[in-house]
Scaffold this active site. Sequence first.
Site, PDB file in Angstrom:
ATOM      1  N   ASN A 150       4.963 -13.358   5.774  1.00  0.00           N
ATOM      2  CA  ASN A 150       4.969 -14.576   4.900  1.00  0.00           C
ATOM      3  C   ASN A 150       5.387 -13.105   3.192  1.00  0.00           C
ATOM      4  OD1 ASN A 150       2.500 -13.096   5.003  1.00  0.00           O
ATOM      5  ND2 ASN A 150       1.532 -14.723   4.269  1.00  0.00           N
ATOM      6  N   ARG A 158       0.622  -1.985   1.979  1.00  0.00           N
ATOM      7  CA  ARG A 158      -0.810  -2.594   1.852  1.00  0.00           C
ATOM      8  C   ARG A 158      -1.252  -1.632   2.214  1.00  0.00           C
ATOM      9  NH1 ARG A 158      -2.513  -7.980  -0.220  1.00  0.00           N
ATOM     10  NH2 ARG A 158      -3.057  -8.546   1.740  1.00  0.00           N
ATOM     11  N   GLY A 227      -3.189 -11.861   9.033  1.00  0.00           N
ATOM     12  CA  GLY A 227      -2.190 -13.205  10.276  1.00  0.00           C
ATOM     13  C   GLY A 227      -3.410 -13.816  10.373  1.00  0.00           C
ATOM     14  N   GLU A 249      -7.791  -9.206   7.537  1.00  0.00           N
ATOM     15  CA  GLU A 249      -7.727  -9.819   6.404  1.00  0.00           C
ATOM     16  C   GLU A 249      -6.282 -11.293   7.129  1.00  0.00           C
ATOM     17  OE1 GLU A 249      -5.854 -12.493   4.165  1.00  0.00           O
ATOM     18  OE2 GLU A 249      -4.121 -11.108   3.549  1.00  0.00           O
ATOM     19  N   CYS A 283      -1.977 -16.950   2.503  1.00  0.00           N
ATOM     20  CA  CYS A 283      -3.779 -17.548   2.616  1.00  0.00           C
ATOM     21  C   CYS A 283      -4.304 -17.068   1.468  1.00  0.00           C
ATOM     22  CB  CYS A 283      -4.266 -16.097   3.535  1.00  0.00           C
ATOM     23  SG  CYS A 283      -3.871 -14.540   2.637  1.00  0.00           S
ATOM     24  N   GLU A 457      -8.737  -4.813   1.754  1.00  0.00           N
ATOM     25  CA  GLU A 457      -7.399  -3.916   0.915  1.00  0.00           C
ATOM     26  C   GLU A 457      -6.880  -3.724   0.020  1.00  0.00           C
ATOM     27  OE1 GLU A 457      -4.766  -4.536   5.178  1.00  0.00           O
ATOM     28  OE2 GLU A 457      -4.686  -6.200   3.535  1.00  0.00           O
TER      29      GLU A 457
END
Length: 476
Positions: A150, A158, A227, A249, A283, A457
């Site tokens: 995405n 990142r 994911g 994440e 997300c 992150e």
Amino acid sequence: MEFTDLYINGKWVPGAAKERFDVINPATEDSIASVASAEISDANAALDAAEAAMKDWAARTPRQRSEVLRKAWELMTARLEDFAHYITLENGKARNDAMGEATYAAEFFRWFAEEAVRADGLLTHAPASGARIMVQHKPAGLAVLVTPWNYPAAMGTRKIAPALAAGCAVIIKPASETPLTMLALMPLLEEAGVPPGLVNVLPSKRTGALVDHMLHDPRVRVVSFTGSTGVGVKLLHSAADQVLKPAMELGGNAPLLVFEDADLDVAVEGAMLAKMRNLGEACTAANRFYVHEAVAEEFTKKFTAAMAALKVGDGTDPSVDVGPLVNAQTRDKVAEFVADAVAKGAKVQCGGETPGGKGFYYPPTVLSNVSEDAECVHDEIFGPVAAIQTFTDQEDVIRRANDTEYGLVAYVFSENMKRALQVCERLEYGMVGLNRGLVSDPAAPFGGVKQSGLGREGGHEGMLEFMETQYISASW
């Protein structure tokens, strides 16, 4: 496409098996490139290269690493249009959205260029023994980075930027739907001064076996994944065998709360950002809209008008606001969510029908009167659908907002700051957008609680995910 092979030890290689797979343009359903698919032997080569490259990189001064990252930011900033084009072609997002991602992605290099020189330690006295306590942070080791489709650029930078700032070498496994952007980044990193072997990219159609193999290599000490929660759980099981440091994440089910005292124009603007950034394929996308009954009609009217005004089409057209979803599976799942909600009493305010023709399109859709048992209330929609419910009681809406296994981000809109901050503190989420529909920022610690992940992150915390703390006890 120029860069379609594996990138190992600073070289482009076709892979041991010389197998390839197609990358599809979601707007046309045409193949835009054939990309090399990595095998286990390719992963071993990448691990060997990373191990060798890290010895020199970790020994460099923080300032030397910082200057390379700063150069990467400068180079990427000068080429945002090129990266936005790659993002649109393989992901589908509209040009303005792609430019936003490219800018955001580049900023991680600048932020961690500044953080690289700030891995501060500690020197103090032990109160009881009088010994000196010396604390320092050291590179954790080789890191395996697994990124989603995405955000083809930003989810890579990142992770790459803080790893390099910390002194680590990395192997990246980009999503097979969108490997081109990450591959295109490699010549830029070379130009910035990243030595061969420090960053390796392994596209592959055999993700599970490839990543599992790397996570069981004793040289790997960190796994960073963005994911779904389901895949994250599997990776955590693999990471446990080697007691790897995990940064996860994972999924989300973000609530957006609009109280009766909210500025509705601000709320609508924030809701559009929270819902439609990246077409809802995030997300962090607002999933459940809880609007106070006193303002529900007006909010729904204004929000529906804003959603209906968006132009849908091929993202390469600068006038387009909303591109296609990434693939047919994602589009069909969104359509199923809408059909289920409507069958359970929801009303379609706009959108709600899959268009015909080529491309994985789904229109911006607003549903009102959504029931609590609708599937879209309990699962990530990952598409341009807003599911609106109403509330009257503050305690009740906090309970409903927290009633999920996820805890990534929530959004609150209220002009009463005392009440708003009280609500924010009671929401079980790692991040809260207060009168804002956008929380992602390289300078902030991004991450969730519960089944939305582990670690952070961005911010200062992002670099520490790739470092280990060492304590030395000394007397002199």
